[in-house]
Scaffold this motif. Structure first.
Motif, short mmCIF file in Angstrom:
data_model
loop_
_atom_site.label_atom_id
_atom_site.label_comp_id
_atom_site.label_asym_id
_atom_site.label_seq_id
_atom_site.Cartn_x
_atom_site.Cartn_y
_atom_site.Cartn_z
N PRO A 1 60.41 15.84 -7.66
CA PRO A 1 60.43 16.44 -9.01
C PRO A 1 61.09 15.49 -10.02
O PRO A 1 62.15 14.93 -9.73
CB PRO A 1 61.28 17.71 -8.82
CG PRO A 1 61.11 18.06 -7.37
CD PRO A 1 60.98 16.75 -6.65
N GLY A 2 60.43 15.30 -11.16
CA GLY A 2 60.97 14.42 -12.20
C GLY A 2 60.54 12.98 -12.04
O GLY A 2 60.76 12.17 -12.93
N PHE A 3 59.92 12.62 -10.91
CA PHE A 3 59.40 11.26 -10.71
C PHE A 3 57.89 11.25 -10.99
O PHE A 3 57.21 12.25 -10.72
CB PHE A 3 59.62 10.81 -9.28
CG PHE A 3 61.02 10.38 -8.95
CD1 PHE A 3 61.38 9.03 -8.97
CD2 PHE A 3 61.99 11.32 -8.63
CE1 PHE A 3 62.67 8.64 -8.65
CE2 PHE A 3 63.28 10.93 -8.32
CZ PHE A 3 63.63 9.59 -8.33
N ALA A 4 57.39 10.10 -11.46
CA ALA A 4 55.96 9.91 -11.72
C ALA A 4 55.43 11.13 -12.49
O ALA A 4 56.01 11.51 -13.50
CB ALA A 4 55.20 9.64 -10.43
N LEU A 5 54.36 11.78 -11.98
CA LEU A 5 53.81 12.92 -12.72
C LEU A 5 54.31 14.27 -12.17
O LEU A 5 53.83 15.31 -12.57
CB LEU A 5 52.28 12.87 -12.69
CG LEU A 5 51.67 11.61 -13.31
CD1 LEU A 5 50.15 11.62 -13.18
CD2 LEU A 5 52.06 11.47 -14.78
N SER A 6 55.27 14.20 -11.26
CA SER A 6 55.82 15.45 -10.74
C SER A 6 56.76 16.07 -11.76
O SER A 6 57.52 15.37 -12.42
CB SER A 6 56.59 15.22 -9.44
OG SER A 6 55.70 14.97 -8.38
N GLU A 7 56.70 17.40 -11.85
CA GLU A 7 57.57 18.10 -12.79
C GLU A 7 58.54 19.01 -12.04
O GLU A 7 58.62 18.96 -10.83
CB GLU A 7 56.69 18.91 -13.77
CG GLU A 7 55.87 18.00 -14.66
CD GLU A 7 54.85 18.75 -15.52
OE1 GLU A 7 54.80 20.00 -15.42
OE2 GLU A 7 54.12 18.08 -16.26
N GLY A 8 59.26 19.80 -12.80
CA GLY A 8 60.12 20.81 -12.15
C GLY A 8 61.57 20.38 -11.99
O GLY A 8 62.34 21.04 -11.30
N LEU A 9 61.96 19.29 -12.67
CA LEU A 9 63.36 18.86 -12.56
C LEU A 9 64.31 19.93 -13.11
O LEU A 9 65.45 20.04 -12.67
CB LEU A 9 63.57 17.53 -13.30
CG LEU A 9 64.90 16.85 -13.05
CD1 LEU A 9 65.05 16.43 -11.58
CD2 LEU A 9 65.10 15.64 -13.96
N ASP A 10 63.80 20.74 -14.06
CA ASP A 10 64.64 21.81 -14.61
C ASP A 10 65.02 22.85 -13.55
O ASP A 10 65.93 23.63 -13.76
CB ASP A 10 63.94 22.49 -15.80
CG ASP A 10 62.54 22.97 -15.45
OD1 ASP A 10 61.94 22.41 -14.50
OD2 ASP A 10 62.06 23.90 -16.09
N GLN A 11 64.28 22.83 -12.43
CA GLN A 11 64.64 23.77 -11.35
C GLN A 11 65.50 23.11 -10.28
O GLN A 11 65.77 23.68 -9.23
CB GLN A 11 63.37 24.33 -10.71
CG GLN A 11 62.54 25.17 -11.67
CD GLN A 11 61.19 25.51 -11.07
OE1 GLN A 11 61.10 26.11 -10.00
NE2 GLN A 11 60.14 25.13 -11.76
N ILE A 12 65.88 21.86 -10.52
CA ILE A 12 66.67 21.12 -9.54
C ILE A 12 68.08 20.91 -10.09
O ILE A 12 68.24 20.33 -11.17
CB ILE A 12 66.04 19.73 -9.24
CG1 ILE A 12 64.60 19.86 -8.75
CG2 ILE A 12 66.90 18.94 -8.25
CD1 ILE A 12 64.41 20.48 -7.41
N GLU A 13 69.08 21.38 -9.39
CA GLU A 13 70.45 21.16 -9.84
C GLU A 13 71.26 20.28 -8.91
O GLU A 13 72.28 19.73 -9.30
CB GLU A 13 71.16 22.50 -10.03
CG GLU A 13 70.66 23.23 -11.25
CD GLU A 13 71.26 24.59 -11.41
OE1 GLU A 13 72.34 24.85 -10.85
OE2 GLU A 13 70.63 25.42 -12.09
N ASP A 14 70.81 20.18 -7.69
CA ASP A 14 71.55 19.34 -6.73
C ASP A 14 70.63 18.97 -5.57
O ASP A 14 69.47 19.37 -5.54
CB ASP A 14 72.82 20.06 -6.25
CG ASP A 14 72.50 21.45 -5.67
OD1 ASP A 14 71.37 21.64 -5.15
OD2 ASP A 14 73.37 22.32 -5.74
N ILE A 15 71.19 18.24 -4.62
CA ILE A 15 70.38 17.74 -3.51
C ILE A 15 69.83 18.91 -2.67
O ILE A 15 68.75 18.82 -2.10
CB ILE A 15 71.20 16.75 -2.63
CG1 ILE A 15 70.29 15.97 -1.68
CG2 ILE A 15 72.32 17.45 -1.88
CD1 ILE A 15 69.42 14.94 -2.35
N GLY A 16 70.57 20.01 -2.65
CA GLY A 16 70.11 21.17 -1.90
C GLY A 16 68.80 21.71 -2.46
O GLY A 16 67.87 22.03 -1.71
#
Lengths: 384, 262
Positions: B57-72
């Motif tokens: 998520p957040g790399f290349a064309l992948s989205e969804g970084l807003d749903q990622i807060e940590d490595i878990g």
């Protein structure tokens, strides 16, 4: 028109080989360079300069927050502001600002600002900032959350000042069962809010919507300020009101001496110390602090940043600093303030190595020979 | 070589997935550098495997970084993704940030991941062997940090040289996505050390002996504390193992997987 004396409390003894052997004045600069004994003298000189500003009739003094660097050795502006609350009598005390994502919980800021407002008899101006890029390294705070932490902290502080407590706050970054700060500020519903910006549309929109004041982050070319201030005025118009000039502030280094020639002779080496040493490393963009798309725009803006200057002509042409006799300083400021349409001038009178006596002399000349005339002239045009 | 580009919806996160080659499946988890387009190293692996190459998520064309807060959160994303691909006990080749993710996924759902190759893995904090600062602005300094030979052609090709490089937007996105999970604690999970004994499937560790970002001591620690791991250190090699030792590292990985799957 209001005149403020702005202070960074910079470190004045960077090594001679600094430019060759140190990459930055920030974060990684070894703190062995800081000499506490000398630090104490500096802090006292700097406080004296701000007390002098009050005695000279400046409308306000400004302190600000930076961490782990030589550019501004004032990690707690609230400590300085509380001293000034006692030692000054009339001037506003603008803390520009507290970097609120670093206050844990941010209600500490609401509390400390309220204390300063009480001690000073309601003279506080509350600056609330995101914190500079380097500070996200210094505090190991995740910059990808900077903006959302700022918004959450900001709203929480405003509620803490304006809503009766205790109340609960369950946000993403802070979870507080009891928000109930003692003391409360004298100024109601809350002290005036100043927010600095470097041209991000998001910040301009945020400040315009809430009718707060927007302070132009310094060391840019005149044209860059013009664009930002125009953008701010447009944003206010879109919110159905016309911006008051006092909603705009312009910060820049100023030096006044008896003649133009003398001013440059006394000032120039110290200006270059500031530009070439203290500014080194100020502009960094930790990941996520600014959106990837806006980095390109900012990079462009940085071509109009003071650290690109190499000569006195560059400084003068870009309006990066105003240096000269009282007449010159007054004439240049008048022209530019009118053009920019700002109601607050934030003068940086000390920028590092400038000796204490020269700093005081320049401030006195400015207060006695520049300020009164400018005030009279500009109150008629830019607003009182 | 067979190549397919897909876009998946993984629990609401638009995810770029490249599928490369033929043969038994292999999941590749990429590094902070975001090697999300097939590189020579992937192609070597794809000679023997169907390589699944998702972008985090957040790399290349992948989205969804807003749903990622940590490595878990990132690990749970891969639990979802692996299940969506209907893979089980899938062999994994992972690199740096990707290896850290592999460990975390394995802890959450041990049966999803099989034998694992971990190259220059992040994930640990070791007293006396600090990881260097990855989040710096100067490309020249980064190149020196990451490559054994910063003047090599790979080093020059792989890195943008300044902010005018057309790859810069993707670069900045990758940096932000890495910072999201790796800023603090810095590129590690303080609890991971206490879990290492639970990661009991076979692990092949590969490290560049001159890795300045994540010192080889980290590889030695993993090798000592993982129940079923071995370590190969490569000479004249920095952090960028898949670029600097493409052939050698791919052969080690393929040999290991062939043995473990036999």
């Amino acid at each position: 028109m209001k005149f403020f004396a702005f202070h960074l409390m910079p470190w004045d003894r960077l090594p001679d080989d600094f430019e060759q052997n140190y990459k930055t004045a920030w974060t990684w600069l070894p703190n062995e360079i800081f000499d506490p004994q000398h630090g104490g003298e500096l802090y006292n000189n700097y406080l004296d300069q701000l007390v002098l500003a009050d005695e000279l009739g400046f409308d306000g003094v400004c302190v600000n927050e930076h961490h782990q660097n030589a550019y501004g050795t004032m990690p707690s502006p609230n400590l300085m502001a509380s001293i000034l609350a006692r030692q000054t009598k009339n001037c506003k005390i603008a803390v520009v600002g507290n970097a609120i994502p670093f206050y844990d919980p941010p209600t500490r800021c609401a509390e400390e600002f309220a204390m300063i407002d009480c001690i000073s008899g309601g003279r506080l101006i509350a600056g609330l900032v995101v914190g500079g890029g380097p500070e996200y390294y210094s505090f190991s705070k995740n910059p990808t959350f900077a903006r959302e932490m700022y918004r959450e902290a900001f709203d929480l502080i405003m509620r803490a000042w304006t809503e009766p407590g205790p109340f609960e706050h369950y946000g993403k970054h802070w979870k507080l069962k009891y928000v109930n700060p003692w003391p409360r500020p004298i100024q109601q519903p809350h002290p005036p809010i100043w927010i600095p910006g470097a041209g991000s549309r998001e910040t301009i929109q945020f400040v315009a919507e809430r009718r707060f004041a927007y302070m132009g982050i310094p060391y840019f070319h005149m044209d860059f300020f013009q664009r930002n201030f125009d953008m701010f005025r447009d944003a206010c118009e879109k919110c159905d009101y016309t911006a008051d000039p006092e909603q705009l502030g312009w910060l820049l280094p100023i030096y006044t001496a008896e003649t133009d020639e003398q001013a440059w002779a006394e000032y120039e080496p110290h200006l270059w110390y500031f530009v070439k040493k203290l500014l080194k490393g100020l502009v960094v963009f930790p990941p996520g602090y600014t959106s990837a798309r806006s980095i390109a725009g900012i990079q462009k803006g940085l071509q109009q940043f003071m650290s690109t200057c190499e000569t006195r002509e560059d400084i003068e042409a870009g309006g990066y600093a105003i240096v000269g006799s009282p007449d010159t300083v007054r004439q240049k400021l008048s022209e530019r303030i009118k053009k920019l349409g700002v109601g607050n001038l934030l003068g940086l009178f000390q920028l590092g190595t400038l000796p204490h006596d020269l700093t005081c002399k320049s401030m006195k000349l400015f207060a006695e020979k520049v300020m009164p005339g400018l005030r009279e002239e500009l109150n008629a045009t830019v607003g009182g | 070589m067979k190549l397919e580009n897909k876009t998946l919806n993984v629990a609401g996160k638009k995810t770029q997935l490249t599928v490369l080659g033929e043969g038994p499946p292999l999941l590749y988890l990429h590094s902070a550098g975001g090697e999300t387009e097939p590189i020579a190293f992937h192609k070597k692996l794809a000679e023997k495997h169907t390589v699944y190459l998702p972008a985090h998520p957040g790399f290349a064309l992948s989205e969804g970084l807003d749903q990622i807060e940590d490595i878990g959160d990132l690990a749970w994303h891969y639990v979802d993704l692996i299940q969506m691909l209907e893979l089980e006990d899938v062999p994994v080749v992972s690199y740096s940030l990707g290896s850290w993710i592999a460990s975390e996924v394995k802890l959450l759902r041990p049966r999803l991941i099989g034998p694992t190759v971990m190259i220059a893995a992040a994930g640990l904090h070791l007293e006396g062997a600090p990881m260097a600062e990855l989040f710096i602005d100067e490309f020249d300094d980064l190149r020196k940090l990451l490559f054994f030979d910063p003047e090599s052609q790979e080093a020059k090709d792989y890195f943008p040289s300044d902010t005018n490089d057309p790859r810069i937007l993707m670069w900045l996105r990758a940096r932000e996505a890495t910072a999201r999970v790796g800023w603090n604690p810095y590129l590690h999970n303080p609890k991971l050390k206490n879990h290492l004994h639970r990661l009991d499937s076979p692990v092949q560790l590969i490290w560049g002996r001159q890795d300045k970002l994540i010192p080889a001591a980290h590889g030695e620690y993993y090798a000592e504390h993982l129940p079923n791991a071995r370590l190969i250190e490569l000479e004249e090699c920095g952090h960028m193992v898949p670029y600097e030792k493409t052939q050698e590292a791919a052969e080690i990985a393929l040999d290991f997987l062939a043995t473990e799957n036999a």
